[in-house]
Design a protein around this motif. Structure first.
Motif, PDB file in Angstrom:
ATOM      1  N   ARG A 140       0.812  -1.208   0.000  1.00  0.00           N
ATOM      2  CA  ARG A 140       0.000   0.000   0.000  1.00  0.00           C
ATOM      3  C   ARG A 140       0.857   1.274   0.000  1.00  0.00           C
ATOM      4  O   ARG A 140       0.495   2.254  -0.674  1.00  0.00           O
ATOM      5  CB  ARG A 140      -0.877   0.045   1.251  1.00  0.00           C
ATOM      6  N   ALA A 141       1.980   1.211   0.720  1.00  0.00           N
ATOM      7  CA  ALA A 141       2.799   2.426   0.874  1.00  0.00           C
ATOM      8  C   ALA A 141       3.241   2.997  -0.484  1.00  0.00           C
ATOM      9  O   ALA A 141       2.981   4.166  -0.758  1.00  0.00           O
ATOM     10  CB  ALA A 141       3.984   2.133   1.783  1.00  0.00           C
ATOM     11  N   LEU A 154       1.962   2.488  -3.330  1.00  0.00           N
ATOM     12  CA  LEU A 154       0.785   2.904  -4.106  1.00  0.00           C
ATOM     13  C   LEU A 154       0.309   4.278  -3.674  1.00  0.00           C
ATOM     14  O   LEU A 154      -0.025   5.134  -4.483  1.00  0.00           O
ATOM     15  CB  LEU A 154      -0.362   1.915  -3.903  1.00  0.00           C
ATOM     16  N   ARG A 155       0.337   4.454  -2.331  1.00  0.00           N
ATOM     17  CA  ARG A 155      -0.055   5.732  -1.780  1.00  0.00           C
ATOM     18  C   ARG A 155       0.859   6.842  -2.300  1.00  0.00           C
ATOM     19  O   ARG A 155       0.400   7.914  -2.696  1.00  0.00           O
ATOM     20  CB  ARG A 155       0.014   5.666  -0.257  1.00  0.00           C
ATOM     21  N   ALA A 156       2.144   6.517  -2.342  1.00  0.00           N
ATOM     22  CA  ALA A 156       3.129   7.501  -2.797  1.00  0.00           C
ATOM     23  C   ALA A 156       2.872   7.843  -4.263  1.00  0.00           C
ATOM     24  O   ALA A 156       2.847   9.022  -4.640  1.00  0.00           O
ATOM     25  CB  ALA A 156       4.532   6.939  -2.597  1.00  0.00           C
ATOM     26  N   ASP A 158       0.127   7.641  -5.993  1.00  0.00           N
ATOM     27  CA  ASP A 158      -1.083   8.453  -6.134  1.00  0.00           C
ATOM     28  C   ASP A 158      -0.843   9.865  -5.635  1.00  0.00           C
ATOM     29  O   ASP A 158      -1.278  10.837  -6.245  1.00  0.00           O
ATOM     30  CB  ASP A 158      -2.230   7.786  -5.367  1.00  0.00           C
ATOM     31  N   GLY A 159      -0.115   9.936  -4.527  1.00  0.00           N
ATOM     32  CA  GLY A 159       0.164  11.234  -3.912  1.00  0.00           C
ATOM     33  C   GLY A 159       0.978  12.112  -4.859  1.00  0.00           C
ATOM     34  O   GLY A 159       0.631  13.275  -5.124  1.00  0.00           O
ATOM     35  N   TYR A 160       2.052  11.567  -5.427  1.00  0.00           N
ATOM     36  CA  TYR A 160       2.927  12.356  -6.298  1.00  0.00           C
ATOM     37  C   TYR A 160       2.194  12.735  -7.568  1.00  0.00           C
ATOM     38  O   TYR A 160       2.312  13.837  -8.080  1.00  0.00           O
ATOM     39  CB  TYR A 160       4.212  11.583  -6.616  1.00  0.00           C
ATOM     40  N   ARG A 174      -0.921  13.213  -7.913  1.00  0.00           N
ATOM     41  CA  ARG A 174      -1.842  14.304  -7.577  1.00  0.00           C
ATOM     42  C   ARG A 174      -1.091  15.640  -7.506  1.00  0.00           C
ATOM     43  O   ARG A 174      -1.575  16.654  -7.987  1.00  0.00           O
ATOM     44  CB  ARG A 174      -2.520  13.983  -6.241  1.00  0.00           C
ATOM     45  N   MET A 175       0.127  15.561  -6.865  1.00  0.00           N
ATOM     46  CA  MET A 175       0.910  16.811  -6.755  1.00  0.00           C
ATOM     47  C   MET A 175       1.253  17.364  -8.132  1.00  0.00           C
ATOM     48  O   MET A 175       1.128  18.560  -8.392  1.00  0.00           O
ATOM     49  CB  MET A 175       2.211  16.539  -6.000  1.00  0.00           C
ATOM     50  N   ARG A 214      -1.625  18.881  -9.772  1.00  0.00           N
ATOM     51  CA  ARG A 214      -1.987  20.159  -9.161  1.00  0.00           C
ATOM     52  C   ARG A 214      -1.001  21.266  -9.534  1.00  0.00           C
ATOM     53  O   ARG A 214      -1.404  22.323  -9.970  1.00  0.00           O
ATOM     54  CB  ARG A 214      -2.015  19.982  -7.633  1.00  0.00           C
ATOM     55  N   ARG A 263      -3.660   7.112 -11.749  1.00  0.00           N
ATOM     56  CA  ARG A 263      -4.367   7.224 -10.471  1.00  0.00           C
ATOM     57  C   ARG A 263      -5.476   6.171 -10.334  1.00  0.00           C
ATOM     58  O   ARG A 263      -5.609   5.524  -9.284  1.00  0.00           O
ATOM     59  CB  ARG A 263      -4.969   8.627 -10.317  1.00  0.00           C
ATOM     60  N   GLN A 268      -5.901   2.859  -7.683  1.00  0.00           N
ATOM     61  CA  GLN A 268      -7.068   2.502  -6.858  1.00  0.00           C
ATOM     62  C   GLN A 268      -7.416   1.031  -7.033  1.00  0.00           C
ATOM     63  O   GLN A 268      -7.754   0.327  -6.076  1.00  0.00           O
ATOM     64  CB  GLN A 268      -8.278   3.374  -7.220  1.00  0.00           C
TER      65      GLN A 268
END
Lengths: 144, 740
Positions: free
Chosen positions: B532-533, B535-537, B539-541, B543-544, B547, B565, B569
């Motif tokens: 998960r870690a 994957l989270r990263a 998605d996070g990056y 998104r950044m 943005r 993204r 999920q």
């Protein structure tokens, strides 16, 4: 006032960056301190005799605590924080990837103020951070 | 053997006890009557004695009265004295006459120690007085004086109280008269006053025999009272003239004044039981009571009582000894009879045993002559008892010398065992025997002869032979059988060893499997977390970037970043399902009875909320309640129903049905739809993890749902199966065992 208001105890660099980014996006200008493992966290708060290691006025307003930490686990850190008289009342929010009910129950039993599972979705992640800050710091600020 | 005699023995004992007790009772009753008679005698004697005393006292009182009257006679009918008195009354100053009178009166007073002597005139006035007196004595005794004058006789006035000084006294009234031609003329009275304590009472008081309580009383009636006239023995300083009402009938004194005569029982003034003799004193109003305490009378009776008791006890003891002796004698006699009977019986018993013996038995005298035989001996020798007794015992053996040898051996050793000999019958037939013999002695230990018993061993020998043959045969068979068993045993042993090895292997495998299972669980747990870690990263990056760099990105780049993204999920969903699956193995089941219908309704409601644009007809048929973990079974229904919803999404009139039934203690449930169905050819892939039979583009999902269903049902010890056909819908079944 130089002492940090938010303490993030987290070993994953990416999570630290994402939290920091979220704080930045939220335009929160609080001083933040990041501690990378359980030992570092314990030493930050307590001396070897078990007493408080920092001035009582230097205590933070919020602690974000991950459970899966190197050396000393997040639950141990939580226990130490909640046993000590001076740090007992500090709000500790568990922010972890574990959705195990055993972890959830142990945390609440030890006195965690909140337990949140890190979401996969980055939008949700941002929303979580926003809500945590709003709730624990924003509310305190208005109360003062 | 036990004596059959206690019954008779009991009779004897009973008779002895009956004799003893009835005789004892007789003795006691006889003693009682003797005692009663003696008591009666004593009381009679006491009564007689009292009567005698009472009579004596009455006689003494009479005597005393007569004496007093005699004293008075000195004055009474004394003409000289009468003329002196007359002269004195007419001329009191004449000294000669006065002196004459005084000297006579004083002589009377002194000689009898009277209290006082008075001379009264016809007016009852005291003219001359000697001793202690009262001026009004004349008037006090007026009635008595009149009586004396009338009767012209001496009157003894009764006891009375001198009212002046509360004295008791008796008075003697003597009329003084002069006899003239015209008749008797009364000229005066002489009155003699007496103190009863001085004169009469001592006489009464005196008791003629030695006694501690004997007492005589002089009483008289006065109205409704009885008055005690004399001094009482048992009351010191008694009040003058003690009185008791006549109602106190128990007082002998009361009885006396009421007219009783003779011997009476009663209670005296001390409230003590007394025996009394009562008697009236003639010519007076007096009664005499002579009494003695019954206690004193009974004293000798008590003594007699104890003497009688003593004799009764002695009599009973002697009787007891005699009865016991007789009883013992009877018993001994009885036992002797029994013993003799038993003796006879024992003798007959012993004899019958000897005769009943199948072995020939003989007794032989020290001289070698036969002294006794039994029936078996007669049979084996073929000779009569008469013939045998008195003959030489060795005569009947094939080897007489050997018989004699055995006989000698007997005296050396005292016993002979299994001595082989052969008896020759009268008809010449020979019987092989073994002899057992021993010496028999009298009470003094002297040898009386030999007791010998022979045993016919012809049959024994035959059996021995047969036994030997049988034994040999048996041995052979045992040997064969043992060999067989040995072979079988060896085979079994190797089988056991083999089986043990297999068991060991199975155990090892089981353990290995357990370890593997555990490892697998912790592996899938940590993998799910660690996956998960990143994957989270990602998605996070992403998104950044979207943005911060939105202005610099082309539309295609934006689309691709979006795809990154969404795939992140999907990956997350896969990990979640994997987590659920791995968790299922570790969860403890929380079993309860489940209302399946409400469970289905709840889930259907949730599904309608999630899929608001779908209009599906759900039909719930009869669903029996189930036994299982609520959360997990809910998960099962949730997965099956959401599958049904998912795979009917391209059907115009979607239809889902659910129901169940109970068969042989198993609850079977199903979920049926009219969706795309599946090819039964791939049925074995249906429940595999990450196995999909349809494209993920058409039907979203991870391919873990049915694997979870299977895992949950298996954990409930149930089964899952399914039916389907492409484009014809599918039916998924699961079975749950009922509560045992």
């Amino acid at each position: 006032m130089d002492s940090p208001e938010i303490i993030i105890i987290e070993d994953n660099y990416h999570d630290v960056e994402m939290i920091s980014d979220a704080l930045h996006e939220l335009r929160i200008n609080k001083k933040v301190c990041v501690l990378r493992d359980g030992v570092e966290a314990t030493k930050y708060f307590f001396n070897s005799a078990g007493g408080l290691n920092l001035n009582i006025n230097a205590l933070p307003k919020l602690i974000l605590l991950d459970l899966k930490l190197p050396k000393i686990s997040g639950l141990e850190v939580l226990k130490a924080l909640k046993i000590n008289k001076e740090t007992r009342s500090l709000p500790v929010v568990i922010f972890t990837s574990s959705d195990e009910s055993s972890d959830r129950i142990s945390s609440y039993n030890l006195g965690a103020n909140s337990y949140l599972v890190k979401p996969l979705d980055a939008d949700e992640y941002f929303a979580y951070i926003r809500d945590i800050i709003n709730y624990w710091i924003g509310m305190n600020a208005t109360a003062q | 053997m036990k004596n059959p005699l206690p019954k008779k023995n009991k009779h004897i004992l009973f008779a002895a006890l009956t004799i003893f007790f009835s005789a004892s009772a007789f003795i006691i009753i006889r003693g009682y009557f003797i005692y009663q008679n003696q008591k009666k005698d004593i009381i009679n004697a006491a009564g007689q004695q009292l009567t005698a005393i009472a009579e004596l006292k009455v006689w003494e009182i009479n005597n005393w009265r007569n004496e007093r009257i005699g004293d008075a006679s000195v004055i009474y009918k004394n003409n000289e004295f009468a003329s002196d008195v007359m002269q004195y009354f007419s001329n009191p100053s004449s000294p000669g006459v006065k002196n004459n009178i005084l000297s006579l009166l004083s002589a009377i007073q002194k000689s009898y120690q009277y209290k006082s002597v008075l001379l009264l005139d016809t007016n009852k006035k005291i003219r001359l007085a000697l001793g202690d007196y009262h001026i009004d004595y004349g008037t006090i005794h007026s009635r008595a004086i009149n009586e004396a004058v009338e009767k012209y006789d001496i009157v003894i006035n009764d006891f009375h109280i001198n009212e002046r000084n509360s004295d008791i006294h008796l008075s003697l009234i003597i009329p003084i008269v002069i006899i003239q031609k015209s008749g008797v003329k009364h000229i005066g009275t002489v009155m003699i006053i007496m103190d009863p304590h001085m004169c009469l009472c001592p006489t009464i008081k005196l008791w003629p025999v030695p006694s501690d309580t004997g007492e005589a009383l002089l009483v008289q009636r006065e109205g409704n009272d009885v008055v005690f006239l004399n001094e009482l023995r048992h009351i010191k300083n008694m009040p003058l003239m003690m009185k008791y009402p006549l109602t106190e009938l128990s007082l002998p004194a009361v009885k006396a004044v009421l007219g009783w005569q003779g011997v009476v029982y009663g209670t005296d003034y001390r409230k003590k039981n007394v025996l009394a003799a009562v008697k009236a004193v003639p010519d007076t109003a007096w009664f005499l009571v002579a009494k003695v305490d019954t206690e004193e009378i009974y004293a000798p009776i008590a003594m007699r009582f104890w003497i009688i008791v003593f004799f009764i006890i002695i009599n009973i003891l002697v009787l007891g000894v005699i009865v016991a002796y007789i009883w013992r004698y009877q018993q001994m006699k009885y036992y002797r009879e029994q013993y003799e009977l038993e003796d006879k019986r024992v003798f007959l018993y012993a004899r019958s045993l000897i005769e009943a013996s199948l072995d020939p038995l003989v007794t032989i005298s020290p001289a070698g002559k036969i002294t006794d035989v039994n029936e078996s001996t007669e049979l084996i020798t073929g000779r009569s008892r008469k013939e045998l007794i008195g003959s030489n015992f060795s005569n009947y053996f094939t080897q007489p010398e050997k018989a004699d040898e055995g006989y000698k051996l007997m005296f050396e050793k005292g016993i002979v065992r299994d001595y082989p000999l052969s008896i020759r019958n009268a008809s010449g037939q020979v019987t092989e025997v073994l002899y057992n013999a021993s010496l028999y002695k009298n009470e003094a230990g002297e040898v009386q002869g030999i007791f010998a018993a022979a045993r016919d061993i012809t049959e024994l020998r035959r059996i021995e032979k047969e036994l030997k043959t049988a034994h040999n045969e048996l041995e052979l068979r045992v040997k064969e059988r043992t060999n067989e068993l040995q072979r079988a045993n060896e085979a079994l042993q190797s089988e056991i060893t083999e089986r043990k090895e297999v068991e060991k292997l199975i155990e090892l495998r089981t353990r290995l499997l357990e370890v593997t299972n555990k490892e697998l669980e912790s592996f899938s747990y940590s993998v799910s977390h660690d996956l998960r870690a990143p994957l989270r990263a990602i998605d996070g990056y992403t998104r950044m970037i979207l943005r911060d760099q939105i202005d610099k990105l082309t539309d295609d780049a934006k689309r691709k970043f979006d795809l990154i993204r969404s795939n992140t999920q999907i990956m997350g969903k896969l990990i979640d399902d994997l987590l659920t699956l791995s968790r299922l193995g570790r969860l403890e089941l929380n079993m309860s009875t489940l209302d399946m219908e409400s469970l289905v309704n709840d889930i259907w409601m949730e599904l309608q909320i999630i899929n608001p644009d779908r209009k599906i007809n759900l039909k719930i048929k009869n669903i029996p309640p189930g036994w299982g973990d609520r959360t997990l079974i809910k998960q099962v229904y949730s997965n099956l129903l959401s599958n049904a919803v998912k795979y009917t999404k391209f059907i115009d009139q979607a239809y889902v049905e659910t129901g169940g039934c109970t068969e042989d203690g198993e609850n079977i449930y199903y979920v049926k739809d009219n969706g795309v169905g599946f090819d039964m050819e791939y049925y074995d892939k249906l429940y595999g993890v990450f196995q999909r039979l349809h494209s993920a583009d058409d039907y979203e999902g991870t391919g873990v749902g049915l694997a979870i269903v299977q895992r949950i049902i298996h954990r409930h010890s149930g089964r899952v199966w399914a039916n389907g056909k492409i484009d014809k819908g599918a039916t998924f079944y699961f079975m749950l065992p009922q509560k045992d």
